[in-house]
Design a protein around this motif. Structure first.
Motif, PDB file in Angstrom:
ATOM      1  N   THR A  35       0.787  -1.229   0.000  1.00  0.00           N
ATOM      2  CA  THR A  35       0.000   0.000   0.000  1.00  0.00           C
ATOM      3  C   THR A  35       0.819   1.279   0.000  1.00  0.00           C
ATOM      4  O   THR A  35       0.258   2.363  -0.189  1.00  0.00           O
ATOM      5  CB  THR A  35      -0.928   0.034   1.225  1.00  0.00           C
ATOM      6  OG1 THR A  35      -0.126   0.028   2.417  1.00  0.00           O
ATOM      7  CG2 THR A  35      -1.861  -1.170   1.235  1.00  0.00           C
ATOM      8  N   SER A  36       2.120   1.222   0.226  1.00  0.00           N
ATOM      9  CA  SER A  36       2.862   2.455   0.515  1.00  0.00           C
ATOM     10  C   SER A  36       2.870   3.427  -0.664  1.00  0.00           C
ATOM     11  O   SER A  36       2.625   4.626  -0.492  1.00  0.00           O
ATOM     12  CB  SER A  36       4.292   2.126   0.955  1.00  0.00           C
ATOM     13  OG  SER A  36       5.026   1.501  -0.083  1.00  0.00           O
ATOM     14  N   VAL A  37       3.166   2.944  -1.869  1.00  0.00           N
ATOM     15  CA  VAL A  37       3.204   3.835  -3.025  1.00  0.00           C
ATOM     16  C   VAL A  37       1.805   4.305  -3.382  1.00  0.00           C
ATOM     17  O   VAL A  37       1.585   5.483  -3.701  1.00  0.00           O
ATOM     18  CB  VAL A  37       3.876   3.137  -4.230  1.00  0.00           C
ATOM     19  CG1 VAL A  37       3.830   4.020  -5.466  1.00  0.00           C
ATOM     20  CG2 VAL A  37       5.324   2.784  -3.895  1.00  0.00           C
ATOM     21  N   VAL A  38       0.837   3.406  -3.313  1.00  0.00           N
ATOM     22  CA  VAL A  38      -0.552   3.760  -3.619  1.00  0.00           C
ATOM     23  C   VAL A  38      -1.037   4.858  -2.671  1.00  0.00           C
ATOM     24  O   VAL A  38      -1.681   5.834  -3.095  1.00  0.00           O
ATOM     25  CB  VAL A  38      -1.445   2.513  -3.526  1.00  0.00           C
ATOM     26  CG1 VAL A  38      -2.914   2.891  -3.631  1.00  0.00           C
ATOM     27  CG2 VAL A  38      -1.079   1.515  -4.612  1.00  0.00           C
ATOM     28  N   SER A  39      -0.744   4.733  -1.400  1.00  0.00           N
ATOM     29  CA  SER A  39      -1.178   5.731  -0.426  1.00  0.00           C
ATOM     30  C   SER A  39      -0.507   7.076  -0.674  1.00  0.00           C
ATOM     31  O   SER A  39      -1.135   8.134  -0.540  1.00  0.00           O
ATOM     32  CB  SER A  39      -0.885   5.242   0.992  1.00  0.00           C
ATOM     33  OG  SER A  39      -1.615   4.066   1.282  1.00  0.00           O
ATOM     34  N   TRP A  40       0.775   7.048  -1.042  1.00  0.00           N
ATOM     35  CA  TRP A  40       1.483   8.296  -1.348  1.00  0.00           C
ATOM     36  C   TRP A  40       0.851   8.974  -2.560  1.00  0.00           C
ATOM     37  O   TRP A  40       0.616  10.194  -2.547  1.00  0.00           O
ATOM     38  CB  TRP A  40       2.959   7.994  -1.599  1.00  0.00           C
ATOM     39  CG  TRP A  40       3.828   9.204  -1.760  1.00  0.00           C
ATOM     40  CD1 TRP A  40       4.544   9.834  -0.785  1.00  0.00           C
ATOM     41  CD2 TRP A  40       4.094   9.925  -2.977  1.00  0.00           C
ATOM     42  NE1 TRP A  40       5.230  10.908  -1.315  1.00  0.00           N
ATOM     43  CE2 TRP A  40       4.968  10.991  -2.661  1.00  0.00           C
ATOM     44  CE3 TRP A  40       3.666   9.777  -4.300  1.00  0.00           C
ATOM     45  CZ2 TRP A  40       5.437  11.896  -3.617  1.00  0.00           C
ATOM     46  CZ3 TRP A  40       4.125  10.684  -5.257  1.00  0.00           C
ATOM     47  CH2 TRP A  40       4.993  11.722  -4.914  1.00  0.00           C
ATOM     48  N   LEU A  41       0.571   8.204  -3.595  1.00  0.00           N
ATOM     49  CA  LEU A  41      -0.057   8.769  -4.794  1.00  0.00           C
ATOM     50  C   LEU A  41      -1.433   9.351  -4.463  1.00  0.00           C
ATOM     51  O   LEU A  41      -1.796  10.430  -4.970  1.00  0.00           O
ATOM     52  CB  LEU A  41      -0.197   7.687  -5.869  1.00  0.00           C
ATOM     53  CG  LEU A  41       1.089   7.264  -6.577  1.00  0.00           C
ATOM     54  CD1 LEU A  41       0.824   6.036  -7.457  1.00  0.00           C
ATOM     55  CD2 LEU A  41       1.669   8.399  -7.423  1.00  0.00           C
ATOM     56  N   ALA A  42      -2.191   8.660  -3.637  1.00  0.00           N
ATOM     57  CA  ALA A  42      -3.529   9.143  -3.292  1.00  0.00           C
ATOM     58  C   ALA A  42      -3.467  10.511  -2.626  1.00  0.00           C
ATOM     59  O   ALA A  42      -4.290  11.399  -2.908  1.00  0.00           O
ATOM     60  CB  ALA A  42      -4.224   8.136  -2.378  1.00  0.00           C
ATOM     61  N   LYS A  43      -2.502  10.715  -1.746  1.00  0.00           N
ATOM     62  CA  LYS A  43      -2.357  12.015  -1.093  1.00  0.00           C
ATOM     63  C   LYS A  43      -1.967  13.097  -2.096  1.00  0.00           C
ATOM     64  O   LYS A  43      -2.411  14.242  -2.010  1.00  0.00           O
ATOM     65  CB  LYS A  43      -1.311  11.920   0.021  1.00  0.00           C
ATOM     66  CG  LYS A  43      -1.750  11.094   1.203  1.00  0.00           C
ATOM     67  CD  LYS A  43      -0.654  11.006   2.253  1.00  0.00           C
ATOM     68  CE  LYS A  43      -1.088  10.132   3.424  1.00  0.00           C
ATOM     69  NZ  LYS A  43      -0.006   9.988   4.444  1.00  0.00           N
ATOM     70  N   ARG A  44      -1.129  12.730  -3.081  1.00  0.00           N
ATOM     71  CA  ARG A  44      -0.668  13.722  -4.055  1.00  0.00           C
ATOM     72  C   ARG A  44      -1.772  14.127  -5.028  1.00  0.00           C
ATOM     73  O   ARG A  44      -1.881  15.301  -5.385  1.00  0.00           O
ATOM     74  CB  ARG A  44       0.529  13.170  -4.832  1.00  0.00           C
ATOM     75  CG  ARG A  44       1.763  12.926  -4.003  1.00  0.00           C
ATOM     76  CD  ARG A  44       2.472  14.183  -3.598  1.00  0.00           C
ATOM     77  NE  ARG A  44       3.024  14.895  -4.744  1.00  0.00           N
ATOM     78  CZ  ARG A  44       3.894  15.909  -4.634  1.00  0.00           C
ATOM     79  NH1 ARG A  44       4.296  16.298  -3.440  1.00  0.00           N
ATOM     80  NH2 ARG A  44       4.346  16.520  -5.713  1.00  0.00           N
ATOM     81  N   VAL A  45      -2.575  13.174  -5.484  1.00  0.00           N
ATOM     82  CA  VAL A  45      -3.580  13.504  -6.497  1.00  0.00           C
ATOM     83  C   VAL A  45      -4.827  14.112  -5.875  1.00  0.00           C
ATOM     84  O   VAL A  45      -5.579  14.826  -6.558  1.00  0.00           O
ATOM     85  CB  VAL A  45      -3.946  12.278  -7.352  1.00  0.00           C
ATOM     86  CG1 VAL A  45      -2.705  11.663  -7.964  1.00  0.00           C
ATOM     87  CG2 VAL A  45      -4.730  11.231  -6.559  1.00  0.00           C
ATOM     88  N   GLY A  46      -5.080  13.812  -4.608  1.00  0.00           N
ATOM     89  CA  GLY A  46      -6.199  14.401  -3.912  1.00  0.00           C
ATOM     90  C   GLY A  46      -7.551  13.906  -4.397  1.00  0.00           C
ATOM     91  O   GLY A  46      -7.646  12.987  -5.227  1.00  0.00           O
TER      92      GLY A  46
END
Length: 264
Positions: A54-65
């Protein structure tokens, strides 16, 4: 990480979670640095291929909003499923055998995936086809043949045993279709596929607690295969795991090569 028939490191095994945690500790800073440099931001549509954890997916989710979208795919989505809430969608998908799960993506990213996919050429074409014009592709993969040793400083019997087991592990990977020299070819492959502004670099951890955690989880996960293949006995493996736990060896990983470019 995408799993194929006969894949050696099944996401469903209990050690997989330990491996994903170690990968995150070792490689997330490099991955996030590249993703940030590529400009990932609010409203972006991203496809995370072979998501695994989940780590990369969660980081991307925060960036794309909330105005963006992150599609996380894998053959086995059990480990990434907890991240499956807006803007993240989790979907079962085999990048090496199926059509892209969409198009018009601003970013497609895969880490430690294609080296294990038998039809990696098809998977790469699929990832590029899914990009919008001007979209970014970031592929990060290992090159075990470039640095084949677990202990580059082989100065004693503990290191010799470690390297023997690592050699056996590489043989098992190769027998299951892994391309152990794939990472070094990524820049050329991206250029040949028509991407522009292709660049690449490599990250090579030499020693850290995460390297030791990754080694311990990996060897425990493939213990039976190593014994069945005649690489080592159970006593050899127990001795190696004790050596790893003692913390007196410098344990390295294969270099991870990151390559990126833009679709014309």
């Amino acid at each position: 990480m995408t799993r194929t028939d006969g894949y050696l490191l099944d996401n469903g095994q209990s050690e997989a979670a330990e491996r994903f945690d170690a990968f995150a500790t070792l490689f997330d800073p490099t991955t996030f640095r590249h993703l940030q440099a590529l400009g990932v931001g609010p409203g972006w549509r991203c496809w995370e291929v072979g998501a695994g954890g989940t780590s990369v997916v969660s980081w991307l989710a925060k960036r794309v909003g909330p105005t963006g979208r992150v599609l996380a795919t894998d053959i086995d989505t059990s480990r990434v499923a907890p991240a499956g809430r807006p803007p993240v969608e989790v979907r079962v998908h085999d990048a090496g055998a199926e059509e892209p799960p969409g198009d018009g993506f601003d970013l497609v990213h895969a880490r430690l995936v294609l080296v294990h996919v038998p039809d990696r050429e098809r998977a790469l074409r699929s990832m590029i086809r899914a990009l919008r014009p001007g979209g970014r592709l970031l592929v990060e993969d290992a090159d075990p043949a470039l640095q084949p040793l677990l202990c580059p400083d082989e100065h004693g019997p503990e290191q010799q045993l470690a390297n023997r087991l690592r050699h056996g592990f590489r043989q098992l990977l190769s027998q299951r279709g892994a391309d152990l020299s794939y990472g070094r070819r990524l820049p050329r492959l991206l250029r040949e596929a028509g991407l522009h502004r292709v660049e690449a670099d490599a990250y090579f951890p030499v020693t850290s607690p995460a390297c030791a955690a990754l080694e311990s989880a990996t060897v425990r996960q493939i213990r039976d295969q190593l014994v069945s293949a005649g690489v080592a006995s159970h006593d050899d493996i127990d001795r190696h795991l004790a050596n790893v736990a003692a913390g007196d060896m410098d344990l390295a990983t294969a270099p991870m090569i990151s390559a990126w470019g833009r679709k014309g």
